[in-house]
Motif scaffolding. Sequence first.
Motif, PDB file in Angstrom:
ATOM      1  N   THR A  82       0.634  -1.368  -0.101  1.00 32.18           N
ATOM      2  CA  THR A  82      -0.160  -0.001   0.141  1.00 32.18           C
ATOM      3  C   THR A  82       0.813   1.154  -0.126  1.00 32.18           C
ATOM      4  O   THR A  82       0.235   2.386  -0.300  1.00 32.18           O
ATOM      5  N   GLN A  83       2.150   1.460   0.496  1.00 31.25           N
ATOM      6  CA  GLN A  83       2.936   2.363   0.687  1.00 31.25           C
ATOM      7  C   GLN A  83       4.047   2.631  -0.250  1.00 31.25           C
ATOM      8  O   GLN A  83       4.821   3.701  -0.004  1.00 31.25           O
ATOM      9  N   LEU A  84       4.343   1.905  -1.275  1.00 32.39           N
ATOM     10  CA  LEU A  84       5.345   2.108  -2.115  1.00 32.39           C
ATOM     11  C   LEU A  84       5.220   3.270  -3.075  1.00 32.39           C
ATOM     12  O   LEU A  84       3.979   3.322  -3.561  1.00 32.39           O
ATOM     13  N   PRO A  85       5.885   4.160  -3.326  1.00 33.26           N
ATOM     14  CA  PRO A  85       5.681   5.236  -4.350  1.00 33.26           C
ATOM     15  C   PRO A  85       5.115   4.713  -5.896  1.00 33.26           C
ATOM     16  O   PRO A  85       5.914   3.694  -6.278  1.00 33.26           O
ATOM     17  N   THR A  86       4.368   5.284  -6.229  1.00 40.02           N
ATOM     18  CA  THR A  86       3.879   5.003  -7.763  1.00 40.02           C
ATOM     19  C   THR A  86       5.137   4.901  -8.725  1.00 40.02           C
ATOM     20  O   THR A  86       5.248   4.169  -9.414  1.00 40.02           O
ATOM     21  N   GLN A  87       6.066   5.979  -8.451  1.00 38.97           N
ATOM     22  CA  GLN A  87       7.161   6.135  -9.630  1.00 38.97           C
ATOM     23  C   GLN A  87       7.993   4.760  -9.238  1.00 38.97           C
ATOM     24  O   GLN A  87       8.585   4.401 -10.364  1.00 38.97           O
ATOM     25  N   LEU A  88       8.196   4.271  -8.001  1.00 36.23           N
ATOM     26  CA  LEU A  88       9.045   3.173  -7.843  1.00 36.23           C
ATOM     27  C   LEU A  88       8.474   2.036  -8.356  1.00 36.23           C
ATOM     28  O   LEU A  88       8.979   1.274  -9.004  1.00 36.23           O
ATOM     29  N   ILE A  89       7.148   1.791  -8.330  1.00 35.95           N
ATOM     30  CA  ILE A  89       6.229   0.627  -8.729  1.00 35.95           C
ATOM     31  C   ILE A  89       6.524   0.743 -10.375  1.00 35.95           C
ATOM     32  O   ILE A  89       6.747  -0.380 -11.036  1.00 35.95           O
ATOM     33  N   THR A  90       6.279   1.939 -11.018  1.00 35.61           N
ATOM     34  CA  THR A  90       6.523   1.966 -12.451  1.00 35.61           C
ATOM     35  C   THR A  90       7.647   1.437 -12.807  1.00 35.61           C
ATOM     36  O   THR A  90       7.881   0.723 -13.818  1.00 35.61           O
ATOM     37  N   TRP A  91       8.877   1.997 -12.219  1.00 33.40           N
ATOM     38  CA  TRP A  91      10.077   1.596 -12.588  1.00 33.40           C
ATOM     39  C   TRP A  91      10.687   0.426 -12.458  1.00 33.40           C
ATOM     40  O   TRP A  91      11.295  -0.480 -13.128  1.00 33.40           O
ATOM     41  N   GLY A  92      10.093  -0.341 -11.369  1.00 31.83           N
ATOM     42  CA  GLY A  92      10.428  -1.402 -10.778  1.00 31.83           C
ATOM     43  C   GLY A  92       9.746  -2.463 -11.927  1.00 31.83           C
ATOM     44  O   GLY A  92      10.482  -3.632 -12.354  1.00 31.83           O
ATOM     45  N   ARG A  93       8.620  -2.256 -12.196  1.00 27.59           N
ATOM     46  CA  ARG A  93       7.876  -3.166 -13.181  1.00 27.59           C
ATOM     47  C   ARG A  93       8.381  -3.070 -14.627  1.00 27.59           C
ATOM     48  O   ARG A  93       8.481  -4.338 -15.324  1.00 27.59           O
ATOM     49  N   GLU A  94       9.127  -1.986 -14.940  1.00 23.95           N
ATOM     50  CA  GLU A  94       9.820  -1.601 -16.264  1.00 23.95           C
ATOM     51  C   GLU A  94      10.924  -2.606 -16.232  1.00 23.95           C
ATOM     52  O   GLU A  94      11.553  -3.204 -17.226  1.00 23.95           O
ATOM     53  N   LEU A  95      11.705  -2.626 -15.229  1.00 23.18           N
ATOM     54  CA  LEU A  95      13.115  -3.022 -14.926  1.00 23.18           C
ATOM     55  C   LEU A  95      12.868  -4.590 -14.684  1.00 23.18           C
ATOM     56  O   LEU A  95      13.544  -5.668 -15.340  1.00 23.18           O
ATOM     57  N   TYR A  96      11.949  -5.204 -13.864  1.00 22.80           N
ATOM     58  CA  TYR A  96      12.061  -6.723 -13.578  1.00 22.80           C
ATOM     59  C   TYR A  96      10.877  -7.374 -14.315  1.00 22.80           C
ATOM     60  O   TYR A  96      10.860  -8.471 -14.245  1.00 22.80           O
ATOM     61  N   THR A  97      10.129  -6.579 -14.803  1.00 21.29           N
ATOM     62  CA  THR A  97       8.807  -7.056 -15.369  1.00 21.29           C
ATOM     63  C   THR A  97       7.663  -6.834 -14.296  1.00 21.29           C
ATOM     64  O   THR A  97       8.011  -7.057 -13.314  1.00 21.29           O
ATOM     65  N   THR A  98       6.345  -6.741 -14.833  1.00 15.91           N
ATOM     66  CA  THR A  98       5.387  -6.758 -13.776  1.00 15.91           C
ATOM     67  C   THR A  98       5.140  -7.959 -12.921  1.00 15.91           C
ATOM     68  O   THR A  98       4.940  -7.985 -11.737  1.00 15.91           O
ATOM     69  N   GLU A  99       5.216  -9.071 -13.823  1.00 15.14           N
ATOM     70  CA  GLU A  99       5.148 -10.290 -12.976  1.00 15.14           C
ATOM     71  C   GLU A  99       5.989 -10.573 -11.807  1.00 15.14           C
ATOM     72  O   GLU A  99       5.705 -10.719 -10.784  1.00 15.14           O
ATOM     73  N   VAL A 100       7.213 -10.435 -12.165  1.00  9.50           N
ATOM     74  CA  VAL A 100       8.544 -10.629 -11.393  1.00  9.50           C
ATOM     75  C   VAL A 100       8.275  -9.553  -9.912  1.00  9.50           C
ATOM     76  O   VAL A 100       8.370  -9.809  -8.835  1.00  9.50           O
ATOM     77  N   PHE A 101       7.989  -8.211 -10.464  1.00 12.83           N
ATOM     78  CA  PHE A 101       8.111  -7.253  -9.310  1.00 12.83           C
ATOM     79  C   PHE A 101       6.938  -7.252  -8.437  1.00 12.83           C
ATOM     80  O   PHE A 101       7.074  -7.243  -7.167  1.00 12.83           O
ATOM     81  N   ASP A 102       5.999  -7.634  -8.978  1.00 12.45           N
ATOM     82  CA  ASP A 102       4.410  -7.488  -7.997  1.00 12.45           C
ATOM     83  C   ASP A 102       4.579  -8.846  -7.159  1.00 12.45           C
ATOM     84  O   ASP A 102       4.238  -8.824  -6.113  1.00 12.45           O
ATOM     85  N   ALA A 103       5.245  -9.939  -7.567  1.00 16.39           N
ATOM     86  CA  ALA A 103       5.209 -11.151  -6.809  1.00 16.39           C
ATOM     87  C   ALA A 103       6.174 -10.991  -5.568  1.00 16.39           C
ATOM     88  O   ALA A 103       5.967 -11.363  -4.669  1.00 16.39           O
ATOM     89  N   ILE A 104       7.406 -10.524  -6.138  1.00  9.39           N
ATOM     90  CA  ILE A 104       8.459 -10.559  -5.356  1.00  9.39           C
ATOM     91  C   ILE A 104       8.701  -9.498  -4.492  1.00  9.39           C
ATOM     92  O   ILE A 104       9.175  -9.486  -3.236  1.00  9.39           O
TER      93      ILE A 104
END
Length: 283
Positions: free
Chosen positions: A29-51
């Motif tokens: 709930t508290q991760l910055p939106t920009q960090l989530i967007t960057w993480g999903r681009e870097l790791y892929t959405t599946e990997v970043f969301d799960a891990i």
Amino acid sequence: MAQHIQSVLTQLEPYLTPVLTQLRPITKTQLPTQLITWGRELYTTEVFDAIVIQLDLFNPQNSKLVELFIAKTLSLGILGAAGAVKLPQILAILRSGSADGLSFVSTLLDTISYLITVAYNFRSGNDFITFGETAFVSVQNVIILCMILWYTGKTRYINGFIGLIACFAYLLMGNPANEFVFSNYQISQLVQAVVPLSIFAKLPQIISNFKNQSTGALSITSIGAGLLGTFARLATLLSQGVSDQVILIGCAVSIALNSIIFLQIAIFGNKAAKAEKAEKKNK
């Protein structure tokens, strides 16, 4: 490798579960939106969301995602460390005011092999994160080559040398549509010379070290860091399913030759330190 990772995680589960339970409300709930967007681009959405977001590390179905996350993170670490891997060597030369023990020919051939490797990966469309450290080390090698020229009294050649390296880099990585630039096919043929170049680059240095029973200004920190980085790079390439034999063999040869030089520094450097200590004692 995924099975091995899952086995390790299973052993750690009792210890990590309480911590992850406390962290999940924050990551969900508290991760910055920009960090989530960057993480999903870097790791892929599946990997970043799960891990990262769900912190679902112990689900056997996610073992491959954990492996991908570790491989990508290691690649980022290698890339970051490569920016300074040769810094101890540069500082060692500056401290001693000498380039003794460093072979210009060896470093030059090493640099050429690195530049060809960068061009091959660049032309092949590989992710920069998988070869970026080679580009950074190439730049640092050019600095070391200029320092060798400086400390050996050949300063008049430095500008011309930098110009030649820049021209060679352009030939390798310029627009293939330019008739003066190597084509993709020529690069694919040229990369076959990387392993022999790596061998010829290290052999003069290794032979010189044995002959002189000294490694001069060679930095054990730089060589050791480069060796560890190559081990990590080989592991990440294998975990990512890279099967390019040119790249894998290049890593293996680099590990073997750098290991020899590392041992030489450890052995001959220790002898030099003892000799210096004995000389001071006699005085």
